[in-house]
Design a protein around this motif. Sequence first.
Motif, PDB file in Angstrom:
ATOM      1  N   PRO A 159       7.972  -2.224   2.243  1.00 15.56           N
ATOM      2  CA  PRO A 159       8.942  -1.138   2.001  1.00 15.56           C
ATOM      3  C   PRO A 159       8.909  -0.631   0.562  1.00 15.56           C
ATOM      4  CG  PRO A 159       9.941  -2.841   3.344  1.00 15.56           C
ATOM      5  CD  PRO A 159       8.603  -3.373   2.913  1.00 15.56           C
ATOM      6  N   ALA A 160       8.691  -1.549  -0.394  1.00 17.93           N
ATOM      7  CA  ALA A 160       8.654  -1.140  -1.803  1.00 17.93           C
ATOM      8  C   ALA A 160       7.445  -0.244  -2.084  1.00 17.93           C
ATOM      9  CB  ALA A 160       8.621  -2.366  -2.712  1.00 17.93           C
ATOM     10  N   VAL A 161       6.295  -0.602  -1.525  1.00 15.45           N
ATOM     11  CA  VAL A 161       5.082   0.211  -1.714  1.00 15.45           C
ATOM     12  C   VAL A 161       5.256   1.574  -1.061  1.00 15.45           C
ATOM     13  CG1 VAL A 161       2.644   0.424  -1.060  1.00 15.45           C
ATOM     14  CG2 VAL A 161       3.509  -1.745  -1.985  1.00 15.45           C
ATOM     15  N   GLN A 162       5.821   1.579   0.153  1.00 15.99           N
ATOM     16  CA  GLN A 162       6.038   2.849   0.854  1.00 15.99           C
ATOM     17  C   GLN A 162       7.012   3.743   0.101  1.00 15.99           C
ATOM     18  OE1 GLN A 162       4.269   3.861   3.703  1.00 15.99           O
ATOM     19  NE2 GLN A 162       5.130   5.796   2.960  1.00 15.99           N
ATOM     20  N   ALA A 163       8.056   3.148  -0.458  1.00 15.71           N
ATOM     21  CA  ALA A 163       9.036   3.920  -1.228  1.00 15.71           C
ATOM     22  C   ALA A 163       8.380   4.530  -2.463  1.00 15.71           C
ATOM     23  CB  ALA A 163      10.206   3.034  -1.642  1.00 15.71           C
ATOM     24  N   ARG A 164       7.495   3.764  -3.107  1.00 15.09           N
ATOM     25  CA  ARG A 164       6.796   4.279  -4.288  1.00 15.09           C
ATOM     26  C   ARG A 164       5.877   5.441  -3.905  1.00 15.09           C
ATOM     27  NH1 ARG A 164       1.999   3.722  -6.287  1.00 15.09           N
ATOM     28  NH2 ARG A 164       1.372   2.012  -4.939  1.00 15.09           N
ATOM     29  N   LEU A 165       5.157   5.294  -2.798  1.00 14.63           N
ATOM     30  CA  LEU A 165       4.269   6.365  -2.329  1.00 14.63           C
ATOM     31  C   LEU A 165       5.052   7.613  -1.939  1.00 14.63           C
ATOM     32  CD1 LEU A 165       1.686   4.319  -0.245  1.00 14.63           C
ATOM     33  CD2 LEU A 165       1.239   5.568  -2.374  1.00 14.63           C
ATOM     34  N   ASP A 166       6.190   7.421  -1.271  1.00 14.33           N
ATOM     35  CA  ASP A 166       7.039   8.561  -0.888  1.00 14.33           C
ATOM     36  C   ASP A 166       7.549   9.301  -2.121  1.00 14.33           C
ATOM     37  OD1 ASP A 166       6.634   7.884   1.763  1.00 14.33           O
ATOM     38  OD2 ASP A 166       8.611   6.961   2.028  1.00 14.33           O
ATOM     39  N   ALA A 167       7.970   8.530  -3.134  1.00 16.17           N
ATOM     40  CA  ALA A 167       8.469   9.146  -4.365  1.00 16.17           C
ATOM     41  C   ALA A 167       7.349   9.904  -5.075  1.00 16.17           C
ATOM     42  CB  ALA A 167       9.052   8.077  -5.288  1.00 16.17           C
ATOM     43  N   GLN A 168       6.153   9.323  -5.069  1.00 11.30           N
ATOM     44  CA  GLN A 168       5.015   9.981  -5.707  1.00 11.30           C
ATOM     45  C   GLN A 168       4.644  11.271  -4.967  1.00 11.30           C
ATOM     46  OE1 GLN A 168       0.913   8.210  -5.673  1.00 11.30           O
ATOM     47  NE2 GLN A 168       1.347   7.985  -7.875  1.00 11.30           N
ATOM     48  N   ARG A 169       4.698  11.231  -3.640  1.00  4.90           N
ATOM     49  CA  ARG A 169       4.405  12.432  -2.845  1.00  4.90           C
ATOM     50  C   ARG A 169       5.417  13.532  -3.153  1.00  4.90           C
ATOM     51  NH1 ARG A 169       1.912  13.777   2.251  1.00  4.90           N
ATOM     52  NH2 ARG A 169       3.094  15.389   3.333  1.00  4.90           N
ATOM     53  N   GLU A 170       6.681  13.149  -3.297  1.00  2.00           N
ATOM     54  CA  GLU A 170       7.724  14.122  -3.641  1.00  2.00           C
ATOM     55  C   GLU A 170       7.458  14.737  -5.011  1.00  2.00           C
ATOM     56  OE1 GLU A 170      10.921  16.512  -3.036  1.00  2.00           O
ATOM     57  OE2 GLU A 170       9.980  15.175  -1.574  1.00  2.00           O
ATOM     58  N   THR A 171       7.004  13.921  -5.964  1.00  2.00           N
ATOM     59  CA  THR A 171       6.654  14.414  -7.297  1.00  2.00           C
ATOM     60  C   THR A 171       5.495  15.399  -7.220  1.00  2.00           C
ATOM     61  OG1 THR A 171       7.426  12.379  -8.354  1.00  2.00           O
ATOM     62  CG2 THR A 171       5.865  13.706  -9.607  1.00  2.00           C
ATOM     63  N   VAL A 172       4.512  15.074  -6.392  1.00  2.00           N
ATOM     64  CA  VAL A 172       3.355  15.952  -6.199  1.00  2.00           C
ATOM     65  C   VAL A 172       3.797  17.298  -5.626  1.00  2.00           C
ATOM     66  CG1 VAL A 172       1.266  16.288  -4.792  1.00  2.00           C
ATOM     67  CG2 VAL A 172       1.631  14.125  -6.004  1.00  2.00           C
ATOM     68  N   LEU A 173       4.662  17.272  -4.615  1.00  2.00           N
ATOM     69  CA  LEU A 173       5.122  18.521  -4.011  1.00  2.00           C
ATOM     70  C   LEU A 173       5.934  19.353  -4.995  1.00  2.00           C
ATOM     71  CD1 LEU A 173       5.960  17.389  -0.376  1.00  2.00           C
ATOM     72  CD2 LEU A 173       4.229  19.058  -1.073  1.00  2.00           C
ATOM     73  N   LYS A 174       6.768  18.714  -5.800  1.00  2.00           N
ATOM     74  CA  LYS A 174       7.528  19.457  -6.812  1.00  2.00           C
ATOM     75  C   LYS A 174       6.589  20.110  -7.820  1.00  2.00           C
ATOM     76  CE  LYS A 174      11.888  16.945  -6.630  1.00  2.00           C
ATOM     77  NZ  LYS A 174      12.747  15.932  -7.254  1.00  2.00           N
ATOM     78  N   ALA A 175       5.552  19.372  -8.211  1.00  2.00           N
ATOM     79  CA  ALA A 175       4.567  19.924  -9.144  1.00  2.00           C
ATOM     80  C   ALA A 175       3.844  21.104  -8.510  1.00  2.00           C
ATOM     81  CB  ALA A 175       3.564  18.831  -9.541  1.00  2.00           C
ATOM     82  N   ALA A 176       3.507  20.994  -7.234  1.00  2.00           N
ATOM     83  CA  ALA A 176       2.808  22.075  -6.533  1.00  2.00           C
ATOM     84  C   ALA A 176       3.685  23.305  -6.409  1.00  2.00           C
ATOM     85  CB  ALA A 176       2.349  21.595  -5.157  1.00  2.00           C
TER      86      ALA A 176
END
Length: 199
Positions: free
Chosen positions: A7-24
């Motif tokens: 769950p911790a790894v998935q949460a980190r990946l989800d947060a990173q994906r959200e950061t990527v989308l905001k940047a895009a």
Amino acid sequence: MAYRRTPAVQARLDAQRETVLKAAVALLAEDGYAGCSMAAVARRAGIATGTMYQHFAGKAELSVELFRTVVRREVEAVTEAAARADDPHRRIAAVVETFAARALKAPRLAYALLAEPADPVVEAERLVFRRAFRDLFAVQVAAAVAAGTIPPQHPELTAAAVVGAVGEALVGPLAEGGGHPGDLVPALVDFTLRALGGH
């Protein structure tokens, strides 16, 4: 045995994906679709370009998710504006007014969504974008017909025509940088109400 993310790894990946989308989204608003390469988005998000591929197979997949994210936000804003209005005419006006005003406040982003030359995958997303607004507008047209405030008409056809006309009317001003709405937004609202037969 297949690897399972904790769950911790998935949460980190989800947060990173959200950061990527905001940047895009930020890059799309500044430089349009052409500026949203995987490398440019990675730089804006503060990650390695290779890390982007943990989230998206390539630019086409990123573009689809990017367009869907922005369109969802715009549809929500227009839906909320319509819900605040207290009669069918005002709801119709609110849809056009909110859509046009938001587009003119973020002209580069709106131009990318509506008209910027782009890859076929982006063109397909534009159809989804137009259908979303057509459907939202058709609900308001149907409600106004049911209330007797506009003449009987085909809600989806009317909605498609109005959304197309409003989008086309905005392309020129958006290409020129938007600026202050001035008389354009009230004129688009007036045009819409007259086209529906409610003026």
